[in-house]
Design a protein around this motif. Structure first.
Motif, PDB file in Angstrom:
ATOM      1  N   ALA A 193       0.494  -0.756  -0.203  1.00  0.00           N
ATOM      2  CA  ALA A 193       0.001   0.167   0.124  1.00  0.00           C
ATOM      3  C   ALA A 193       0.922   1.352  -0.467  1.00  0.00           C
ATOM      4  O   ALA A 193       0.650   2.085  -0.367  1.00  0.00           O
ATOM      5  CB  ALA A 193      -0.709   0.144   1.259  1.00  0.00           C
ATOM      6  N   LEU A 194       2.306   1.145   0.765  1.00  0.00           N
ATOM      7  CA  LEU A 194       2.803   2.327   1.102  1.00  0.00           C
ATOM      8  C   LEU A 194       4.518   2.638  -0.186  1.00  0.00           C
ATOM      9  O   LEU A 194       4.178   3.818  -0.602  1.00  0.00           O
ATOM     10  CB  LEU A 194       3.884   2.456   1.698  1.00  0.00           C
ATOM     11  CG  LEU A 194       3.317   2.636   3.422  1.00  0.00           C
ATOM     12  CD1 LEU A 194       4.016   1.815   4.481  1.00  0.00           C
ATOM     13  CD2 LEU A 194       2.927   3.832   3.354  1.00  0.00           C
ATOM     14  N   GLY A 195       3.573   1.449  -1.298  1.00  0.00           N
ATOM     15  CA  GLY A 195       4.557   1.196  -2.552  1.00  0.00           C
ATOM     16  C   GLY A 195       6.453   1.031  -2.369  1.00  0.00           C
ATOM     17  O   GLY A 195       7.218   1.917  -2.627  1.00  0.00           O
ATOM     18  N   VAL A 196       6.707   0.869  -0.770  1.00  0.00           N
ATOM     19  CA  VAL A 196       7.929   0.139  -0.956  1.00  0.00           C
ATOM     20  C   VAL A 196       8.300  -1.526  -0.832  1.00  0.00           C
ATOM     21  O   VAL A 196       8.093  -1.484  -0.720  1.00  0.00           O
ATOM     22  CB  VAL A 196       7.647   1.189   0.990  1.00  0.00           C
ATOM     23  CG1 VAL A 196       9.007   0.197   0.864  1.00  0.00           C
ATOM     24  CG2 VAL A 196       7.455   2.057   1.182  1.00  0.00           C
ATOM     25  N   PRO A 197       9.479  -1.226  -1.554  1.00  0.00           N
ATOM     26  CA  PRO A 197       9.653  -2.680  -2.550  1.00  0.00           C
ATOM     27  C   PRO A 197       9.906  -3.365  -0.456  1.00  0.00           C
ATOM     28  O   PRO A 197      10.761  -2.748   0.440  1.00  0.00           O
ATOM     29  CB  PRO A 197      11.402  -1.973  -2.152  1.00  0.00           C
ATOM     30  CG  PRO A 197      10.947  -1.099  -3.157  1.00  0.00           C
ATOM     31  CD  PRO A 197      10.920   0.197  -1.869  1.00  0.00           C
ATOM     32  N   ALA A 198       9.941  -4.468  -1.224  1.00  0.00           N
ATOM     33  CA  ALA A 198      10.222  -4.944   0.983  1.00  0.00           C
ATOM     34  C   ALA A 198      10.337  -6.908   0.076  1.00  0.00           C
ATOM     35  O   ALA A 198       9.796  -7.724  -0.760  1.00  0.00           O
ATOM     36  CB  ALA A 198       8.695  -5.230   1.726  1.00  0.00           C
ATOM     37  N   VAL A 199      11.217  -7.238   0.626  1.00  0.00           N
ATOM     38  CA  VAL A 199      11.257  -9.049   1.146  1.00  0.00           C
ATOM     39  C   VAL A 199      11.522  -9.485   2.126  1.00  0.00           C
ATOM     40  O   VAL A 199      11.541  -9.046   3.383  1.00  0.00           O
ATOM     41  CB  VAL A 199      12.980  -9.123   0.050  1.00  0.00           C
ATOM     42  CG1 VAL A 199      13.306 -10.706   0.820  1.00  0.00           C
ATOM     43  CG2 VAL A 199      12.970  -8.048  -0.626  1.00  0.00           C
ATOM     44  N   VAL A 200      10.695 -10.559   2.298  1.00  0.00           N
ATOM     45  CA  VAL A 200      10.237 -11.878   3.692  1.00  0.00           C
ATOM     46  C   VAL A 200      11.321 -12.474   3.560  1.00  0.00           C
ATOM     47  O   VAL A 200      11.381 -13.169   2.824  1.00  0.00           O
ATOM     48  CB  VAL A 200       8.952 -11.028   4.011  1.00  0.00           C
ATOM     49  CG1 VAL A 200       8.642  -9.967   4.621  1.00  0.00           C
ATOM     50  CG2 VAL A 200       8.016 -11.851   3.087  1.00  0.00           C
ATOM     51  N   ALA A 201      10.812 -13.144   4.978  1.00  0.00           N
ATOM     52  CA  ALA A 201      11.821 -14.558   5.228  1.00  0.00           C
ATOM     53  C   ALA A 201      12.940 -15.149   4.247  1.00  0.00           C
ATOM     54  O   ALA A 201      13.234 -15.917   4.022  1.00  0.00           O
ATOM     55  CB  ALA A 201      10.927 -15.450   4.594  1.00  0.00           C
ATOM     56  N   LEU A 202      13.435 -13.388   4.960  1.00  0.00           N
ATOM     57  CA  LEU A 202      15.329 -13.936   4.409  1.00  0.00           C
ATOM     58  C   LEU A 202      16.117 -14.529   5.888  1.00  0.00           C
ATOM     59  O   LEU A 202      16.442 -13.789   7.052  1.00  0.00           O
ATOM     60  CB  LEU A 202      15.846 -12.717   3.710  1.00  0.00           C
ATOM     61  CG  LEU A 202      17.093 -12.484   3.708  1.00  0.00           C
ATOM     62  CD1 LEU A 202      18.063 -13.747   2.564  1.00  0.00           C
ATOM     63  CD2 LEU A 202      17.763 -11.204   3.652  1.00  0.00           C
ATOM     64  N   PRO A 203      16.234 -15.626   6.030  1.00  0.00           N
ATOM     65  CA  PRO A 203      17.234 -16.036   6.956  1.00  0.00           C
ATOM     66  C   PRO A 203      18.396 -15.149   7.505  1.00  0.00           C
ATOM     67  O   PRO A 203      19.317 -15.190   6.316  1.00  0.00           O
ATOM     68  CB  PRO A 203      17.166 -17.851   7.025  1.00  0.00           C
ATOM     69  CG  PRO A 203      16.715 -18.178   5.957  1.00  0.00           C
ATOM     70  CD  PRO A 203      16.036 -16.843   4.930  1.00  0.00           C
ATOM     71  N   GLY A 204      18.812 -15.342   8.744  1.00  0.00           N
ATOM     72  CA  GLY A 204      19.829 -14.651   8.585  1.00  0.00           C
ATOM     73  C   GLY A 204      20.280 -13.087   8.082  1.00  0.00           C
ATOM     74  O   GLY A 204      21.108 -12.174   8.373  1.00  0.00           O
ATOM     75  N   ALA A 205      19.172 -12.380   7.749  1.00  0.00           N
ATOM     76  CA  ALA A 205      18.528 -10.719   7.754  1.00  0.00           C
ATOM     77  C   ALA A 205      19.609 -10.140   9.175  1.00  0.00           C
ATOM     78  O   ALA A 205      20.617  -8.845   8.800  1.00  0.00           O
ATOM     79  CB  ALA A 205      17.315 -10.376   7.034  1.00  0.00           C
ATOM     80  N   GLY A 206      19.481 -10.442   9.880  1.00  0.00           N
ATOM     81  CA  GLY A 206      19.504  -9.888  11.488  1.00  0.00           C
ATOM     82  C   GLY A 206      21.056  -9.631  11.594  1.00  0.00           C
ATOM     83  O   GLY A 206      22.058  -9.113  12.638  1.00  0.00           O
TER      84      GLY A 206
END
Length: 273
Positions: A193-206
């Motif tokens: 809704a915001l038009g912000v590119p997003a990727v989820v479920a990425l192990p080790g992102a932290g």
């Protein structure tokens, strides 16, 4: 050296910027007993914290408007759910502190959601956020939240709750990446809704270091760490193409600093069975 990671793309577009991490989540409160005569006071503390968090969520929803308002109102209902509050009162009555009782009551319901299919599992982040906000208020520590920054950045988090996603400033948050979540989560819906590119479920992102330059492709789910000039140009060209399949154009913000190369529900009130 450029490295490619892969998660699940949930909001089209390309974002290139430096990594900033979400504020630390609330720590698990210590398990300690209270005298029976303090139970009433602790129950009162829990209820005051719940009402304050619910009011804050409603205020955030009113500010955000649209889909976010409905999502945050639902979160406020989670906070005030009478069945959860009865569980909190019961745990306090047998000796838990207010913060520990809230933590454990929400954990019990969290387990039910997490094992109830993909859609309901997508509500776990919402429930965790409500719990964290209540516990933070009881402990007197800062709420989890997006970092303060004067420069545009790519936000990295374990997961993003609707209360944070709804009020993201797209001029600062170029895109976000989470370790958990899925395409049906509220954070993914609000990102689109915001038009912000997003990727989820990425192990080790932290584990991505603060300040690392990343390129986020919200269509393919790819994250390019320390992307080369050639890769950046390729992504920006593909995103800008009318049929690029990414919806939004590149969002590089201000040019990031060059880094040295490394050496090597159902609603919670529904009856639980």
């Amino acid at each position: 050296m450029e490295t490619t990671l892969r998660g699940v793309g949930v909001s089209h577009g390309v974002a290139i910027g430096e990594v900033r991490h979400m504020g630390t989540a609330v720590l698990e409160p210590p398990a300690k007993s209270i005298p029976a005569e303090e139970a009433g006071r602790e129950q009162g503390r829990a209820r005051q914290a719940v009402e304050a968090v619910a009011a804050d969520l409603i205020a955030r929803g009113n500010l955000a408007g649209g889909e976010a308002q409905h999502v945050l109102e639902a979160q406020a209902m989670m906070a005030q759910d009478p069945e959860l509050m009865s569980d909190v009162d019961r745990r306090i009555a047998v000796g838990s502190t207010a913060e520990r009782a809230v933590y454990d009551a929400f954990a019990a319901y969290r387990a039910l959601l997490a094992n109830a299919g993909e859609y309901l599992a997508g509500r776990v982040a919402d429930l965790d956020d409500v719990r964290n906000r209540i516990v933070a208020r009881l402990l007197g520590v800062p709420m989890p939240g997006v970092p303060d920054s004067d420069e545009p950045y790519v936000l990295i988090a374990r997961d993003l709750a609707p209360a944070d996603t709804a009020l993201l400033d797209p001029t600062l948050v170029l895109g976000f990446v989470t370790e958990e979540g899925g395409p049906t989560s509220h954070s993914a819906i609000l990102a689109r809704a915001l038009g912000v590119p997003a990727v989820v479920a990425l192990p080790g992102a932290g584990e991505l270091a603060e300040g690392t330059v990343v390129a986020v492709d919200g269509s393919t789910g790819e994250i390019f760490v320390d992307p080369s000039d050639e890769k950046r140009a390729e992504l920006e060209s593909a995103a800008a193409a009318p049929d690029g399949g990414r919806g939004a154009g590149p969002r590089p913000g201000r040019p990031p600093r060059r880094r040295p190369q490394p050496a090597a529900p159902p609603h919670p009130g529904a009856r639980r069975r």
